[in-house]
Motif scaffolding. Structure first.
Motif, PDB file in Angstrom:
ATOM      1  N   SER A  24       0.826  -1.217   0.000  1.00  0.00           N
ATOM      2  CA  SER A  24       0.000   0.000   0.000  1.00  0.00           C
ATOM      3  C   SER A  24       0.859   1.266   0.000  1.00  0.00           C
ATOM      4  CB  SER A  24      -0.984   0.008   1.178  1.00  0.00           C
ATOM      5  OG  SER A  24      -0.325   0.211   2.398  1.00  0.00           O
ATOM      6  N   ARG A  70      -0.457  -5.397  -6.458  1.00  0.00           N
ATOM      7  CA  ARG A  70      -0.913  -4.063  -6.076  1.00  0.00           C
ATOM      8  C   ARG A  70      -2.277  -4.195  -5.397  1.00  0.00           C
ATOM      9  NH1 ARG A  70      -2.186  -5.031 -11.211  1.00  0.00           N
ATOM     10  NH2 ARG A  70      -4.157  -4.318 -12.064  1.00  0.00           N
ATOM     11  N   LEU A  71      -2.655  -3.139  -4.672  1.00  0.00           N
ATOM     12  CA  LEU A  71      -3.981  -3.141  -4.053  1.00  0.00           C
ATOM     13  C   LEU A  71      -5.036  -3.191  -5.144  1.00  0.00           C
ATOM     14  CD1 LEU A  71      -3.733  -0.434  -1.240  1.00  0.00           C
ATOM     15  CD2 LEU A  71      -3.428  -2.900  -1.048  1.00  0.00           C
ATOM     16  N   ASN A  72      -6.074  -3.921  -4.879  1.00  0.00           N
ATOM     17  CA  ASN A  72      -7.208  -3.960  -5.804  1.00  0.00           C
ATOM     18  C   ASN A  72      -7.844  -2.573  -5.811  1.00  0.00           C
ATOM     19  OD1 ASN A  72      -9.684  -4.328  -7.090  1.00  0.00           O
ATOM     20  ND2 ASN A  72      -9.971  -6.362  -6.227  1.00  0.00           N
ATOM     21  N   PRO A  73      -7.917  -1.922  -6.979  1.00  0.00           N
ATOM     22  CA  PRO A  73      -8.508  -0.578  -7.025  1.00  0.00           C
ATOM     23  C   PRO A  73      -9.990  -0.559  -6.645  1.00  0.00           C
ATOM     24  CG  PRO A  73      -8.055  -1.366  -9.239  1.00  0.00           C
ATOM     25  CD  PRO A  73      -7.473  -2.376  -8.288  1.00  0.00           C
ATOM     26  N   LEU A  75     -11.146  -1.965  -3.975  1.00  0.00           N
ATOM     27  CA  LEU A  75     -11.324  -2.073  -2.516  1.00  0.00           C
ATOM     28  C   LEU A  75     -12.208  -0.930  -2.042  1.00  0.00           C
ATOM     29  CD1 LEU A  75      -7.828  -2.881  -0.933  1.00  0.00           C
ATOM     30  CD2 LEU A  75      -9.855  -4.323  -0.983  1.00  0.00           C
ATOM     31  N   ALA A  77     -13.522   2.181   0.087  1.00  0.00           N
ATOM     32  CA  ALA A  77     -12.783   3.319   0.644  1.00  0.00           C
ATOM     33  C   ALA A  77     -12.387   3.067   2.095  1.00  0.00           C
ATOM     34  CB  ALA A  77     -13.603   4.596   0.518  1.00  0.00           C
ATOM     35  N   ARG A  80      -9.211   0.911   2.184  1.00  0.00           N
ATOM     36  CA  ARG A  80      -8.035   1.685   1.794  1.00  0.00           C
ATOM     37  C   ARG A  80      -7.614   2.629   2.923  1.00  0.00           C
ATOM     38  NH1 ARG A  80      -6.133   1.923  -3.096  1.00  0.00           N
ATOM     39  NH2 ARG A  80      -7.125   0.742  -4.742  1.00  0.00           N
ATOM     40  N   GLU A  81      -8.595   3.232   3.567  1.00  0.00           N
ATOM     41  CA  GLU A  81      -8.300   4.158   4.659  1.00  0.00           C
ATOM     42  C   GLU A  81      -7.649   3.425   5.833  1.00  0.00           C
ATOM     43  OE1 GLU A  81     -10.525   7.424   7.529  1.00  0.00           O
ATOM     44  OE2 GLU A  81     -11.535   6.732   5.711  1.00  0.00           O
ATOM     45  N   LEU A  83      -5.807   0.731   5.688  1.00  0.00           N
ATOM     46  CA  LEU A  83      -4.428   0.415   5.304  1.00  0.00           C
ATOM     47  C   LEU A  83      -3.545   1.659   5.372  1.00  0.00           C
ATOM     48  CD1 LEU A  83      -5.158  -1.984   2.331  1.00  0.00           C
ATOM     49  CD2 LEU A  83      -4.210  -2.605   4.579  1.00  0.00           C
ATOM     50  N   GLN A  84      -4.076   2.790   4.929  1.00  0.00           N
ATOM     51  CA  GLN A  84      -3.309   4.039   4.958  1.00  0.00           C
ATOM     52  C   GLN A  84      -2.996   4.452   6.398  1.00  0.00           C
ATOM     53  OE1 GLN A  84      -5.328   7.657   3.631  1.00  0.00           O
ATOM     54  NE2 GLN A  84      -3.478   8.218   2.530  1.00  0.00           N
TER      55      GLN A  84
END
Length: 115
Positions: A24, A70-73, A75, A77, A80-81, A83-84
């Motif tokens: 990520s 790569r991350l699955n686009p 995913l 929100a 993703r948040e 992971l961030q």
């Protein structure tokens, strides 16, 4: 769409969560880069990446002899948040992995994806 249960079960292993957080932050990584960063064998890294791919968290692409993850686009929100936030909050936990990755000799050269 991945559910919270599927998401967190997929990350319930140190190798998988470290791989996901490194991917990520880096955008994409190949098996050899993760082997170096995590100091793990190719079969172990490949097995965990296959689990993450089959759960829908990662996508892969082949470039010559390399397979990049790569991350699955698609995913959600919220995933993703998470992971961030986890990446930013755990830089000390990932520091050794990031340093090994940065110092890796002969890292594969990425070609720009066409799509």
């Amino acid at each position: 769409m991945i559910t919270p249960i599927e998401f967190f079960k997929s990350l319930a292993d140190e190798t998988r969560v470290r791989s996901m957080l490194l991917i990520s932050t880096q955008g994409e990584l190949c098996v050899c880069e993760l082997m170096c960063a995590l100091e793990e064998s190719q079969p172990k890294i490949s097995r965990h990446l296959a689990q993450l791919r089959s759960s829908g968290l990662l996508l892969d692409r082949r470039q010559g002899q390399w397979v990049y993850y790569r991350l699955n686009p698609n995913l959600p929100a919220w995933a993703r948040e998470i992971l961030q936030v986890a990446s930013k909050a755990n830089t000390d936990w990932l520091k050794d992995n990031a340093v090994r990755l940065q110092n890796m000799n002969e890292r594969p050269v990425r070609a720009l994806a066409c799509c």
